[in-house]
Design a protein around this motif. Structure first.
Motif, PDB file in Angstrom:
ATOM      1  N   PHE A 133      -5.674   0.955   7.909  1.00 47.93           N
ATOM      2  CA  PHE A 133      -5.463   1.700   6.664  1.00 47.93           C
ATOM      3  C   PHE A 133      -6.762   2.387   6.252  1.00 47.93           C
ATOM      4  CE2 PHE A 133      -2.969  -2.341   6.446  1.00 47.93           C
ATOM      5  CZ  PHE A 133      -1.764  -1.787   6.877  1.00 47.93           C
TER       6      PHE A 133
ATOM      7  N   LYS B  40      -1.153   2.265  -5.545  1.00 51.46           N
ATOM      8  CA  LYS B  40      -2.512   2.713  -5.215  1.00 51.46           C
ATOM      9  C   LYS B  40      -3.491   1.556  -5.435  1.00 51.46           C
ATOM     10  CE  LYS B  40      -1.576   7.551  -6.302  1.00 51.46           C
ATOM     11  NZ  LYS B  40      -1.936   8.724  -7.146  1.00 51.46           N
TER      12      LYS B  40
ATOM     13  N   LEU C 103       0.817  -1.210   0.000  1.00 51.37           N
ATOM     14  CA  LEU C 103       0.000   0.000   0.000  1.00 51.37           C
ATOM     15  C   LEU C 103       0.854   1.266   0.000  1.00 51.37           C
ATOM     16  CD1 LEU C 103      -2.876  -0.821   2.546  1.00 51.37           C
ATOM     17  CD2 LEU C 103      -2.911  -0.977   0.059  1.00 51.37           C
TER      18      LEU C 103
ATOM     19  N   ARG D 159      -8.461   4.056   3.961  1.00 46.20           N
ATOM     20  CA  ARG D 159      -8.571   4.449   2.560  1.00 46.20           C
ATOM     21  C   ARG D 159      -9.630   3.579   1.881  1.00 46.20           C
ATOM     22  NH1 ARG D 159      -2.619   3.057   0.406  1.00 46.20           N
ATOM     23  NH2 ARG D 159      -2.059   4.035   2.384  1.00 46.20           N
ATOM     24  N   GLU D 160     -10.031   4.000   0.702  1.00 46.95           N
ATOM     25  CA  GLU D 160     -11.100   3.299  -0.015  1.00 46.95           C
ATOM     26  C   GLU D 160     -10.561   2.024  -0.658  1.00 46.95           C
ATOM     27  OE1 GLU D 160     -14.353   3.962  -0.143  1.00 46.95           O
ATOM     28  OE2 GLU D 160     -13.992   5.568   1.318  1.00 46.95           O
TER      29      GLU D 160
ATOM     30  N   ASN E  28      -6.901  -0.697  -4.827  1.00 46.62           N
ATOM     31  CA  ASN E  28      -8.310  -0.479  -4.485  1.00 46.62           C
ATOM     32  C   ASN E  28      -9.091  -1.762  -4.200  1.00 46.62           C
ATOM     33  OD1 ASN E  28      -8.895  -1.558  -7.042  1.00 46.62           O
ATOM     34  ND2 ASN E  28      -8.990   0.468  -7.994  1.00 46.62           N
TER      35      ASN E  28
END
Length: 309
Positions: free
Chosen positions: A176, A151, A147, A178-179, A153
């Motif tokens: 973490f 990037k 990560l 994030r999306e 997802n």
């Protein structure tokens, strides 16, 4: 003497910093600057236990180090960590013990950071999907490192049980922010399907998936059990993959002759490595005392326990 437990280590150096430390040290690596003898490993098969002693001497910082660590496979069933040990660092001039560090924390950090460096060198720049096989501290560290350099997802996770897989996913979501879409899988073959990056951190003695399960251009970080009689990835995959190792001699001695045609991190760093990012690549890790030393010295510098060279 400074005693550094897991919390203090994590609060002193980030994964991003650890990756940068290894990148710089590998780029400047000169074997004559350090003494890195072969480690001693004792395997007690009937107890599912391994004991290792890894000595190291840094000429540039005049420091003696030794990592004393054991791995007990059956600990997880009793709610205990599988890796335990200490790293002791002495002043080379006086013998004074400067620090004692938690070996499990350093091992996870340097394993993750080295996989992160390998990923940054060889994984496709647009990588989006990661497969994580394993749910322990090593798997989490490698995932964190990935990560840090790509990037991501979507993450497909597979472990020995549904419960451990769900715990890993819950911990990752909390850590973490994030999306990221997390998907739980029952089999490693399902998890690696379509993955741009595959991370294996297990104690499995046999390959976790088939060569046909890996898409062309995928990068694999195999950091789990790799001995002369075990490995996490299929040898058939080597016919169409570039094999990366920390140290070719150590990889051959500890994990098998199929590492004869491997490329070391030092050589890869000094090449046009970006040209390989569309090819299938494998980072086969056995771990080295050099990696531990790089991270330990970086921590000591941040704490001003040793001076810059």
């Amino acid at each position: 003497m400074k005693i550094l437990d897991e919390v203090l280590i994590k609060n002193t150096i980030s994964m991003e910093e650890a990756i940068d430390v290894l990148r710089e040290n590998y780029r400047q690596y000169n074997s004559s600057n350090d003494s890195n003898p072969t480690r001693t490993i004792v395997r007690v098969q009937e107890k599912h236990a391994t004991f290792g002693v890894m000595p190291y001497y840094s000429h540039s910082h005049n420091l003696f180090m030794v990592k004393i660590v054991s791995h007990h496979l059956l600990n997880k069933a009793h709610g205990r960590t599988s890796i335990s040990g200490v790293i002791v660092i002495q002043d080379g001039a006086t013998g004074q013990i400067k620090a004692q560090m938690d070996a499990a924390a350093i091992t996870a950090l340097r394993t993750g950071a080295t996989a992160g460096l390998a990923t940054d060198l060889l994984a496709m720049a647009h990588s989006k999907k990661v497969a994580v096989i394993g749910a322990g501290a090593q798997a989490m560290a490698v995932f964190e490192a990935v990560l840090s350099v790509r990037k991501i997802n979507q993450v497909a996770v597979c472990s020995t049980s549904r419960a451990s897989t769900e715990r890993f996913i819950a911990d990752a979501k909390n850590r973490f922010l994030r999306e990221i879409e997390y998907i739980s899988h029952h089999s490693a073959r399902q998890a690696v399907s379509g993955a741009d990056i595959i991370c294996t951190a297990t104690t499995c003695a046999a390959p976790l998936f088939s060569a046909c399960d890996v898409v062309k251009g995928a990068h694999i970080n195999a950091v789990g059990k790799h001995t002369l009689v075990s490995r996490e990835f299929p040898l058939e995959l080597l016919h169409r993959a570039i094999l990366l190792v920390e140290d070719r001699k150590a990889a051959i001695e500890e994990a098998g002759d199929y590492h004869q045609n491997s490329t070391s991190i030092v050589d890869m760093l000094n090449s046009q490595y970006a040209a390989h990012q569309g090819e299938t690549t494998i980072f086969s890790s056995v771990g080295t005392a050099f990696q531990d030393a790089c991270i330990c010295i970086a921590i000591l510098k941040k704490l001003k326990l040793v001076s810059e060279v």
